[in-house]
Scaffold this motif. Structure first.
Motif, PDB file in Angstrom:
ATOM      1  N   PHE A  26     -25.707 -18.319 -80.626  1.00  0.00           N
ATOM      2  CA  PHE A  26     -26.829 -17.502 -80.201  1.00  0.00           C
ATOM      3  C   PHE A  26     -28.108 -18.153 -80.714  1.00  0.00           C
ATOM      4  CE2 PHE A  26     -29.911 -14.046 -80.746  1.00  0.00           C
ATOM      5  CZ  PHE A  26     -29.833 -13.429 -79.497  1.00  0.00           C
ATOM      6  N   PHE A  35     -32.252  -8.762 -83.433  1.00  0.00           N
ATOM      7  CA  PHE A  35     -31.437  -9.957 -83.232  1.00  0.00           C
ATOM      8  C   PHE A  35     -32.136 -11.103 -83.944  1.00  0.00           C
ATOM      9  CE2 PHE A  35     -34.291  -9.736 -79.537  1.00  0.00           C
ATOM     10  CZ  PHE A  35     -34.851 -11.018 -79.511  1.00  0.00           C
ATOM     11  N   ALA A  48     -25.632  -7.631 -83.057  1.00  0.00           N
ATOM     12  CA  ALA A  48     -26.072  -8.312 -81.838  1.00  0.00           C
ATOM     13  C   ALA A  48     -25.214  -9.542 -81.557  1.00  0.00           C
ATOM     14  CB  ALA A  48     -27.540  -8.694 -81.955  1.00  0.00           C
ATOM     15  N   LEU A  49     -24.884 -10.299 -82.582  1.00  0.00           N
ATOM     16  CA  LEU A  49     -24.053 -11.493 -82.396  1.00  0.00           C
ATOM     17  C   LEU A  49     -22.682 -11.126 -81.857  1.00  0.00           C
ATOM     18  CD1 LEU A  49     -24.960 -13.457 -85.655  1.00  0.00           C
ATOM     19  CD2 LEU A  49     -25.666 -14.029 -83.328  1.00  0.00           C
ATOM     20  N   ASN A  51     -21.950  -8.483 -80.104  1.00  0.00           N
ATOM     21  CA  ASN A  51     -22.135  -8.108 -78.701  1.00  0.00           C
ATOM     22  C   ASN A  51     -22.211  -9.346 -77.814  1.00  0.00           C
ATOM     23  OD1 ASN A  51     -22.284  -5.390 -79.391  1.00  0.00           O
ATOM     24  ND2 ASN A  51     -24.526  -5.352 -79.429  1.00  0.00           N
ATOM     25  N   PHE A  52     -22.892 -10.361 -78.309  1.00  0.00           N
ATOM     26  CA  PHE A  52     -23.104 -11.584 -77.534  1.00  0.00           C
ATOM     27  C   PHE A  52     -21.812 -12.351 -77.322  1.00  0.00           C
ATOM     28  CE2 PHE A  52     -24.081 -16.216 -77.762  1.00  0.00           C
ATOM     29  CZ  PHE A  52     -24.689 -16.343 -76.526  1.00  0.00           C
ATOM     30  N   ASP A  77     -29.386 -14.138 -72.803  1.00  0.00           N
ATOM     31  CA  ASP A  77     -28.546 -14.048 -73.997  1.00  0.00           C
ATOM     32  C   ASP A  77     -28.950 -12.856 -74.861  1.00  0.00           C
ATOM     33  OD1 ASP A  77     -27.161 -16.249 -73.168  1.00  0.00           O
ATOM     34  OD2 ASP A  77     -28.052 -17.647 -74.600  1.00  0.00           O
ATOM     35  N   ALA A  95     -26.578  -9.707 -75.839  1.00  0.00           N
ATOM     36  CA  ALA A  95     -26.441  -9.227 -77.215  1.00  0.00           C
ATOM     37  C   ALA A  95     -26.728  -7.732 -77.337  1.00  0.00           C
ATOM     38  CB  ALA A  95     -27.373 -10.013 -78.135  1.00  0.00           C
TER      39      ALA A  95
END
Length: 512
Positions: A54, A132, A164-165, A167-168, A362, A366
C-alpha cells in the motif's frame, strides 16, 4: 526501564501461528545482547500484479519508477514486544504495561547498490490522519533523499492504519497486529477511547516500535536491507522524521522515550530529528497511550530542549499561529542544538502528500475516503514546501556529520496575535523564497471546505495589470527571481537542484 531484550514466549507462539516463524532471521548474537532489541523481520515481501505494498511508489497518485533513480523498494513485516508507556509528568516516560506483542509493516526505499548509499536513513512514522498511511516524509523530501543517496523508511504506526491495510490486502497484511495487551475486563483498559481507536488495540505500542526499527536498521542482522552485501550495517546516521500527527508523535518520542534509550543503550538510536508542522497547541504532543490525555497545550512537555542531538522544527503558514507556543531561541550549545523555522507562504496539507501516497483506487480499496485536492477557494495551495524540507534535511546532515551549524531565520512576524502582511497580503518574516520576495500571487495558509481544507491553503494569482506594473516584462521578472535564488543558495536556504527547478518554474510565468 523495563525493556525486553528478546521476544517473549507469547510472541514466539504468535509468530508461529501466523507463519512468520518461517524464513524469519533472528538477531545476531551481538544484537541479542543489546538493550533495545532488534525485532524479528519477515521479508522482503513478494510483489505481484495483484499484491503490492500500500503506497508503493509505482502505485502512487503520481507513480514513480524508482529504478530510473537506481533505487529499490521493499516491504517487511516487523515483530517484537513493546512496552506501553505513561507520561504523567515532565521527564521520561514510565512503563504502564510491559512486553506487548506487535507486528507492523515497514516500507524501505534505498539505493540499489551500496556504493550509492550515503549512510543516512530517514525513518518516518507514517501519518495516519486520513485513517491510512501517508508517505509524507518521502513526498516532501524525496528529491534530497535521492540526490544524496539516502535511504527512506516508513513505519505503519497506528492501529487505524493497520485496519486500512487489512482492508486493502487481507492476505498480505494478515499478520499485522497492535493488539491491546489488556483484556476488556481489565480496569486499566479504559472504557472510552478516541473515535479513531479501539479498546481491542493500543495506540501506545508505537514508541518501542520506533526504537526497535531504528535498532534493526543499524544492526548487523541478516534481515537488514541496509547491510547490502556487507556483514555489517552500512548505516552511519539515522534521522527521525514526523509530519503533523506523527510530528507530534516525534515530540513524545524525543522528550519521553529518547532519554530512556540513551540511559539504557548508552547512546541514542536516532542521531537527529526533523519535527514537521507540529508544535505548541497544533499537534504539539499526543497521548502516550490511548487511556491518558495528551499534555495540555501550554505544558512544558510540548517544548523541545537539551535533547543531546540536533533537532529542527519546521512550521507552516497554516499552523504557526496555533503552534506559536513551540517558538524558542535557536541554539548551538553542544547538548541543545536546535533550530525553529516557519515556512512563509507554505500550506500544511499539501498536494504532494497525496501525489506521493497511495492512488485513489487503492485508498478506496482500503475502505477510506479519498482526501479532496480542492477546497472552496480552489485547488490546494501549490506552494512547494519541499524546497524548505530539502534544504533542511541537507543542513541537518551537515550539522551531524561536519558540525556545520544551519542558518538561522526569524519567525513569521506577528503583532497583536495576527501576522504582519506586506502590500500584497503575504506574510513577512519566516523562511523566504521567490514566491514571496518576487511575488506573482498572494498565498494563504487556510481555506474552507471538507476534510483538511482548513490547513490546505490556497493561492490568489495577481492579475495581468498588476504583474505588468510590477515587472514590465518577463525578462525583468526572471532576473529578479534569479537574484533571489542565488542569494538563497548562497545562504544555504535552497539546494542547487531546487534552484534549477525554481528557475524553470519562473520561465513559465506569462507577463505581457
Amino acid at each position: 526501564m523495563n525493556r525486553p531484550r528478546s521476544l517473549t514466549v507469547l510472541t514466539a507462539l504468535a509468530l508461529a501461528a501466523t507463519g512468520l516463524g518461517v524464513g524469519v532471521a533472528p538477531a545476531s548474537g551481538a544484537d541479542a545482547d543489546a538493550t533495545t532489541p532488534v525485532p524479528q523481520v519477515q521479508g522482503p515481501l513478494a510483489v505481484t500484479a495483484d499484491s503490492y505494498p500500500f503506497g508503493a511508489a509505482d502505485h502512487q497518485l503520481v507513480p514513480q519508477d524508482l529504478s530510473r533513480e537506481h533505487y529499490v523498494e521493499e516491504e517487511f513485516l516487523v515483530s517484537g514486544t513493546s512496552n506501553v508507556y505513561s507520561w504523567p509528568q515532565e521527564g521520561p516516560a514510565v512503563v504502564r504495561t510491559p512486553d506487548a506483542p506487535y507486528t507492523t509493516r515497514v516500507l524501505v526505499r534505498r539505493p540499489e547498490k551500496g556504493v550509492r548509499f550515503s549512510g543516512n536513513v530517514v525513518v518516518e512514522m507514517l501519518n495516519p490522519s486520513n485513517l491510512f498511511d501517508l508517505n509524507i516524509g518521502w513526498a516532501v523530501a524525496h528529491r534530497q533523499i535521492i540526490e544524496n543517496g539516502d535511504a527512506w523508511v516508513g513505519i505503519t504506526a497506528k492501529p487505524i492504519s493497520v485496519e486500512a491495510l487489512k482492508n486493502f490486502d487481507a492476505d498480505r497484511y494478515a499478520a499485522l497486529s497492535f493488539a491491546n495487551p489488556l483484556p476488556l475486563d481489565d480496569p486499566r483498559n479504559c472504557a472510552t477511547v478516541a473515535a479513531d481507536s479501539s479498546r481491542t488495540t493500543e495506540n501506545g505500542l508505537v514508541w518501542d516500535i520506533y526504537s526497535q526499527v531504528g535498532a534493526w536498521l543499524k544492526s548487523d542482522a541478516p534481515t537488514n536491507p541496509l547491510r547490502y552485501r556487507s556483514s555489517e550495517s552500512m548505516v552511519e546516521y539515522a534521522y527521525g522524521f514526523g509530519y503533523s500527527q506523527t510530528g507530534g508523535y516525534l515530540v513524545n518520542y524525543i522528550n519521553a522515550v529518547h532519554p530512556l534509550v540513551v540511559e539504557s543503550d548508552g547512546e541514542p538510536i536516532y542521531d537527529a530529528y526533523l519535527v514537521a508542522v507540529a508544535g505548541g497547541a497544533f499537534a504539539g504532543a499526543y497521548p502516550m497511550n490511548q487511556c491518558e490525555p495528551a499534555p495540555p497545550a501550554t505544558d512544558a512537555r510540548r517544548q523541545i530542549s537539551d535533547v543531546g542531538v540536533p533537532v529542527m522544527r519546521i512550521m507552516s503558514q497554516s499552523d504557526y499561529l496555533p503552534g506559536i507556543g513551540s517558538r524558542r531561541p535557536d541554539s548551538d550549545a553542544p547538548g541543545d542544538r536546535y533550530r525553529h523555522y516557519e515556512m512563509a507562504g507554505a500550506g500544511h496539507a499539501t498536494p504532494d502528500e497525496l501525489y506521493f501516497s497511495a492512488a485513489p483506487e487503492d485508498i478506496v480499496q482500503a475502505g477510506r475516503s479519498v482526501p479532496p485536492m480542492s477546497c472552496n477557494e480552489g485547488p490546494r495551495s501549490r506552494f512547494p514546501s519541499a524546497i524548505f524540507f530539502d534544504a533542511a534535511l541537507r543542513n541537518l546532515d551537515l550539522w551531524v556529520r561536519e558540525g556545520t551549524a544551519p542558518p538561522r531565520a526569524e519567525p513569521i512576524l506577528v503583532q497583536d496575535g495576527a501576522p504582519v502582511l506586506d502590500e500584497f497580503g503575504n506574510v513577512q518574516g519566516g523562511l523566504r523564497s521567490p514566491y514571496l520576495d518576487v511575488p506573482t500571487s498572494t498565498w494563504f495558509g487556510t481555506a474552507t471546505g471538507a476534510s483538511f481544507c482548513f490547513i490546505a491553503g490556497y493561492e490568489v494569482p495577481f492579475d495581468t495589470a498588476t504583474l505588468t506594473e510590477l515587472y514590465g516584462n518577463e525578462g525583468v521578472y526572471i532576473r529578479a527571481v534569479r537574484a533571489s535564488i542565488n542569494e538563497l543558495v548562497d545562504q544555504r536556504w535552497l539546494t542547487e537542484y531546487d534552484a534549477r527547478w525554481l528557475f524553470r518554474e519562473a520561465t513559465r510565468v506569462d507577463i505581457r
